[in-house]
Design a protein around this motif. Structure first.
Motif, PDB file in Angstrom:
ATOM      1  N   ASN A  68      29.840   8.287   0.594  1.00 22.83           N
ATOM      2  CA  ASN A  68      30.915   7.683   1.399  1.00 22.83           C
ATOM      3  C   ASN A  68      30.679   6.184   1.557  1.00 22.83           C
ATOM      4  O   ASN A  68      31.538   5.356   1.251  1.00 22.83           O
ATOM      5  CB  ASN A  68      30.975   8.314   2.797  1.00 22.83           C
ATOM      6  CG  ASN A  68      31.628   9.680   2.835  1.00 22.83           C
ATOM      7  OD1 ASN A  68      31.318  10.502   3.701  1.00 22.83           O
ATOM      8  ND2 ASN A  68      32.547   9.949   1.921  1.00 22.83           N
ATOM      9  N   GLU A 114      35.702   6.314  10.140  1.00 18.84           N
ATOM     10  CA  GLU A 114      35.999   7.480   9.305  1.00 18.84           C
ATOM     11  C   GLU A 114      36.211   7.134   7.828  1.00 18.84           C
ATOM     12  O   GLU A 114      36.201   8.022   6.981  1.00 18.84           O
ATOM     13  CB  GLU A 114      37.258   8.194   9.833  1.00 18.84           C
ATOM     14  CG  GLU A 114      37.073   8.923  11.147  1.00 18.84           C
ATOM     15  CD  GLU A 114      37.327   8.071  12.378  1.00 18.84           C
ATOM     16  OE1 GLU A 114      37.594   8.647  13.445  1.00 18.84           O
ATOM     17  OE2 GLU A 114      37.252   6.815  12.277  1.00 18.84           O
ATOM     18  N   THR A 115      36.406   5.834   7.522  1.00 19.49           N
ATOM     19  CA  THR A 115      36.635   5.437   6.118  1.00 19.49           C
ATOM     20  C   THR A 115      35.499   4.555   5.582  1.00 19.49           C
ATOM     21  O   THR A 115      35.656   3.896   4.568  1.00 19.49           O
ATOM     22  CB  THR A 115      37.992   4.720   5.962  1.00 19.49           C
ATOM     23  OG1 THR A 115      38.038   3.586   6.838  1.00 19.49           O
ATOM     24  CG2 THR A 115      39.142   5.653   6.294  1.00 19.49           C
ATOM     25  N   ILE A 122      39.190  -0.366   4.176  1.00 16.24           N
ATOM     26  CA  ILE A 122      40.370   0.108   3.439  1.00 16.24           C
ATOM     27  C   ILE A 122      41.032  -1.081   2.734  1.00 16.24           C
ATOM     28  O   ILE A 122      41.455  -0.983   1.601  1.00 16.24           O
ATOM     29  CB  ILE A 122      41.380   0.784   4.396  1.00 16.24           C
ATOM     30  CG1 ILE A 122      40.804   2.095   4.948  1.00 16.24           C
ATOM     31  CG2 ILE A 122      42.723   1.036   3.702  1.00 16.24           C
ATOM     32  CD1 ILE A 122      41.649   2.742   6.020  1.00 16.24           C
ATOM     33  N   THR A 154      41.057   3.024  -3.921  1.00 11.03           N
ATOM     34  CA  THR A 154      41.470   3.492  -2.589  1.00 11.03           C
ATOM     35  C   THR A 154      42.988   3.611  -2.585  1.00 11.03           C
ATOM     36  O   THR A 154      43.676   2.680  -2.993  1.00 11.03           O
ATOM     37  CB  THR A 154      41.003   2.506  -1.494  1.00 11.03           C
ATOM     38  OG1 THR A 154      39.577   2.429  -1.553  1.00 11.03           O
ATOM     39  CG2 THR A 154      41.430   2.936  -0.108  1.00 11.03           C
ATOM     40  N   THR A 169      45.428   7.386   4.055  1.00 10.37           N
ATOM     41  CA  THR A 169      44.559   6.926   2.966  1.00 10.37           C
ATOM     42  C   THR A 169      43.784   8.082   2.340  1.00 10.37           C
ATOM     43  O   THR A 169      43.545   9.106   2.974  1.00 10.37           O
ATOM     44  CB  THR A 169      43.579   5.836   3.467  1.00 10.37           C
ATOM     45  OG1 THR A 169      42.862   5.296   2.355  1.00 10.37           O
ATOM     46  CG2 THR A 169      42.573   6.383   4.471  1.00 10.37           C
ATOM     47  N   LYS A 170      43.400   7.866   1.076  1.00  8.82           N
ATOM     48  CA  LYS A 170      42.529   8.787   0.330  1.00  8.82           C
ATOM     49  C   LYS A 170      41.529   7.930  -0.447  1.00  8.82           C
ATOM     50  O   LYS A 170      41.920   6.942  -1.071  1.00  8.82           O
ATOM     51  CB  LYS A 170      43.330   9.582  -0.704  1.00  8.82           C
ATOM     52  CG  LYS A 170      44.005  10.843  -0.234  1.00  8.82           C
ATOM     53  CD  LYS A 170      44.652  11.522  -1.448  1.00  8.82           C
ATOM     54  CE  LYS A 170      45.536  12.686  -1.027  1.00  8.82           C
ATOM     55  NZ  LYS A 170      46.163  13.346  -2.192  1.00  8.82           N
ATOM     56  N   VAL A 205      36.233   8.301   2.481  1.00  9.06           N
ATOM     57  CA  VAL A 205      36.714   9.001   3.681  1.00  9.06           C
ATOM     58  C   VAL A 205      35.698  10.067   4.095  1.00  9.06           C
ATOM     59  O   VAL A 205      35.179  10.805   3.261  1.00  9.06           O
ATOM     60  CB  VAL A 205      38.102   9.630   3.445  1.00  9.06           C
ATOM     61  CG1 VAL A 205      38.549  10.421   4.663  1.00  9.06           C
ATOM     62  CG2 VAL A 205      39.129   8.537   3.129  1.00  9.06           C
ATOM     63  N   PHE A 241      44.115  11.261   4.815  1.00  9.13           N
ATOM     64  CA  PHE A 241      43.540  11.008   6.139  1.00  9.13           C
ATOM     65  C   PHE A 241      44.517  10.160   6.945  1.00  9.13           C
ATOM     66  O   PHE A 241      44.983   9.123   6.473  1.00  9.13           O
ATOM     67  CB  PHE A 241      42.190  10.282   6.016  1.00  9.13           C
ATOM     68  CG  PHE A 241      41.635   9.837   7.344  1.00  9.13           C
ATOM     69  CD1 PHE A 241      41.122  10.766   8.241  1.00  9.13           C
ATOM     70  CD2 PHE A 241      41.634   8.491   7.704  1.00  9.13           C
ATOM     71  CE1 PHE A 241      40.626  10.359   9.476  1.00  9.13           C
ATOM     72  CE2 PHE A 241      41.141   8.074   8.932  1.00  9.13           C
ATOM     73  CZ  PHE A 241      40.628   9.017   9.821  1.00  9.13           C
ATOM     74  N   THR A 254      45.196   7.649   9.748  1.00  6.20           N
ATOM     75  CA  THR A 254      44.373   6.646  10.445  1.00  6.20           C
ATOM     76  C   THR A 254      44.725   6.487  11.921  1.00  6.20           C
ATOM     77  O   THR A 254      43.907   6.017  12.702  1.00  6.20           O
ATOM     78  CB  THR A 254      44.522   5.258   9.780  1.00  6.20           C
ATOM     79  OG1 THR A 254      45.889   4.814   9.942  1.00  6.20           O
ATOM     80  CG2 THR A 254      44.151   5.303   8.307  1.00  6.20           C
TER      81      THR A 254
END
Length: 587
Positions: free
Chosen positions: A195, A366-367, A371, A393, A405-406, A410, A431, A433
């Protein structure tokens, strides 16, 4: 060699560009440097020492400390065992520590000083963390010192450690970062090695650093932003110097002369406000020159060539005025990366005009976190946005404006909370945000608000409070602002003045400054803030305009429980604390 797991960074740096000052900290007035080899050796001793305590794969170890080299030794030492680090803010409460220790099942703790040792002892009372498993970076009475762990490691089984390292996979859990929610208990964000490292790889093209650069680090390492950037720095051979404290940051900048640092917008606002305050103290030609340069800076645009006359004037302004801004930041700053909140466009304009490029980024714990980020090159930096989406991304805007987002960055989910995990991922794996945004010029992402923080007036109109608050905080006279009015006829605002700026205003306007409690009741001061709100109201639609404001004498802080450790307002708590005052604005 590939960097597939966090601890691979150490042999990678050692092979590619070993540094004499891989990390550095100021001890007893001198900058003490730790080489790449020393860091690798110390991290190995941490692993072997923890192994002697019985720490192994998937066990949880907490790190609670301000930034210092030992933080990274502990981080790499934990990860080499396949164990999981649980970094925490030094500023949170004993109750928060107690909750996180129990929720994560923490088995050992690293702390830095007496205050944190006392808090951790109180938080571990009655829990399953033995007192012998708490290690202090500072030498403290009654606490086991970090050196004891290193000594234990010297007799460890290195062959077993190599086997444990080899067993760690990129998708294994590296860290659990507890996010300080504005309501309820914190949630543990599970991040794997891949990640965070994928985020490093995908952000790399945007961050212009080399093995010849140095960075000053002061944002907390327990925050994913500084942690990821640290890994990125180290993979590029950047030397990292840890600031002593926020109080002496200006001295540290002059001593280290860094090429880059990461920051939050509030710090840049404070730097800017101090510079402007000094400008107000100037007289005659010097004062006129200062504000001429400042006004030129406020017109700067990364996307537009303003022509020969403007460029000529700006060149002169950089030589006469803005060069002193550069000197104040050490003289070598090439870029500043800002994250963790919205940056005022006027600040971005002025710093870019001064030849100090500010890259504003966006993301969440979480990302992992990035991003999008505004580029170092002007063509990839649109002021007022958080820049283009980083490599590999995906981002799309949902029908209600939410940013989805993916990517490989993530998170794996929230620890022990499958129900909350399910709430933020949809059936297609996007996901959610919780942020509202839009694309400008096709590729630049602009954040407009937090989905959960928007509210409706009694007339059915939506209000985005963060946009209004951000506008009000453009004034140096406003320290904090929180817009209220859910279900009411109109929005109002709670304002905390910047009292240092207010003192200067009082002096210039022949108003006697007494105490914060008294000065906010002064008729002239009240009228000035009313006019100030009126001026900023012109940027908004009629239903968005703030009709009433109340001045408060005290700042909201983490200690009062009104701010999160990442300096976001806890709206429900503030609303409750000022319930009567808010109701009086609508009675």
């Amino acid at each position: 060699m590939d960097v597939r797991r966090a601890f691979d960074i150490l042999p990678y740096q050692l092979e590619k560009f070993p540094q004499a000052d891989c990390l550095a900290a100021k001890i007893n007035g001198n900058w003490e440097k730790i080489s790449t080899q020393q860091l690798k050796d110390q991290a190995e001793l941490v692993s072997l020492g923890l192994r002697k305590l019985g720490i192994g794969k998937d066990d949880k170890v907490a790190i609670i400390s301000m930034n210092r080299p030992e933080w990274m030794m502990a981080d790499f030492g934990i990860s080499q065992l396949g164990a999981v680090s649980v970094p925490m803010y030094p500023s949170i409460t004993v109750e928060d520590y107690r909750y996180i220790f129990a929720d994560a099942g923490v088995k050992a703790v690293f702390i830095s000083n007496q205050d944190l040792y006392d808090k951790v002892k109180a938080a571990t009372a009655g829990q399953s963390i033995p007192a012998d498993n708490i290690f202090s970076f500072d030498k403290l009475p009654g606490a086991r010192h970090f050196n004891e762990l290193l000594e234990m490691g010297k007799g460890g089984d290195k062959a077993e450690l190599e086997r444990m390292k080899a067993a760690v996979q990129p998708d294994d859990l590296l860290t659990i970062i507890y996010t300080s929610g504005t309501t309820g208990n914190p949630k543990g964000v599970m991040l794997s090695h891949d990640n965070i490292l994928s985020n490093c790889r995908n952000s790399q093209p945007f961050v212009p650093v080399t093995k010849n650069d140095s960075a000053l680090s002061f944002l907390p390492l327990c925050h994913i932003f500084e942690r990821m950037v640290t890994y990125l720095y180290m993979q590029n051979g950047v030397s990292i110097y840890y600031a002593e404290s926020m109080e002496v940051i200006a001295d540290n900048l002059r001593e280290v002369k860094p090429n880059i640092f990461t920051t939050v917008p509030r710090l840049l606002e404070k730097v800017y406000d101090k510079i402007v305050a000094k400008g107000h103290d100037l007289t005659g030609v010097k004062k006129n020159l200062f504000f001429w340069a400042l006004n030129l800076g406020l017109e700067f645009d990364t996307q537009e060539d303003k022509g020969f006359l403007y460029n000529t004037q700006l060149k002169l302004a950089r030589k006469l005025i803005f060069s002193k801004w550069q000197e104040a930041l050490g003289g070598n700053i090439r870029v500043i990366v800002s994250g963790g909140g919205a940056l005022q466009p006027r600040l971005a304009r002025v710093f870019w005009a001064a030849g100090i490029r500010v890259m504003e980024g966006y993301g969440l714990t979480e990302t992992s976190p990035v991003i999008a980020v505004g580029g170092f090159e002007p063509e990839n930096n649109l002021i007022g946005t958080v820049g283009p989406i980083i490599d590999k991304t995906e981002v799309k805007i949902a029908a209600d404006g939410e940013i989805l987002t993916k990517s490989a960055s993530v998170m794996k989910g929230y620890y022990n909370k499958p129900d909350l995990t399910a709430e933020v991922f949809d059936e297609e794996g996007w996901f959610h945000t919780g942020d509202i945004g839009e694309f400008v010029k096709g590729r630049f992402l602009k954040i407009t608000d937090r989905k959960k923080e928007m509210f409706k007036t009694s007339g059915g109109k939506y209000i985005a409070p963060q946009v209004i608050e951000g506008k009000l905080k453009e004034s140096p006279l406003v320290e904090q602002a929180m817009v209220v009015g859910d279900g009411q006829k109109f929005p109002s605002v709670l304002l905390v003045p910047s009292f240092d700026e207010l003192k200067g205003w009082c002096k210039r306007n022949d108003v006697e400054y007494t105490t914060p409690e008294q000065i906010i009741k002064n008729d002239k001061v009240q009228k000035m803030y009313q006019d100030l709100v009126g001026k900023y109201n012109q940027s908004f639609a009629q239903w968005e305009q703030v009709k009433k404001q109340v001045l408060l004498p005290n700042q909201w802080t983490v200690e009062t429980g009104e701010m999160t450790p990442t300096m976001k307002v806890k709206r429900k708590i503030i609303s409750n604390n000022y319930k009567d005052l808010i109701e009086s604005m609508y009675s």
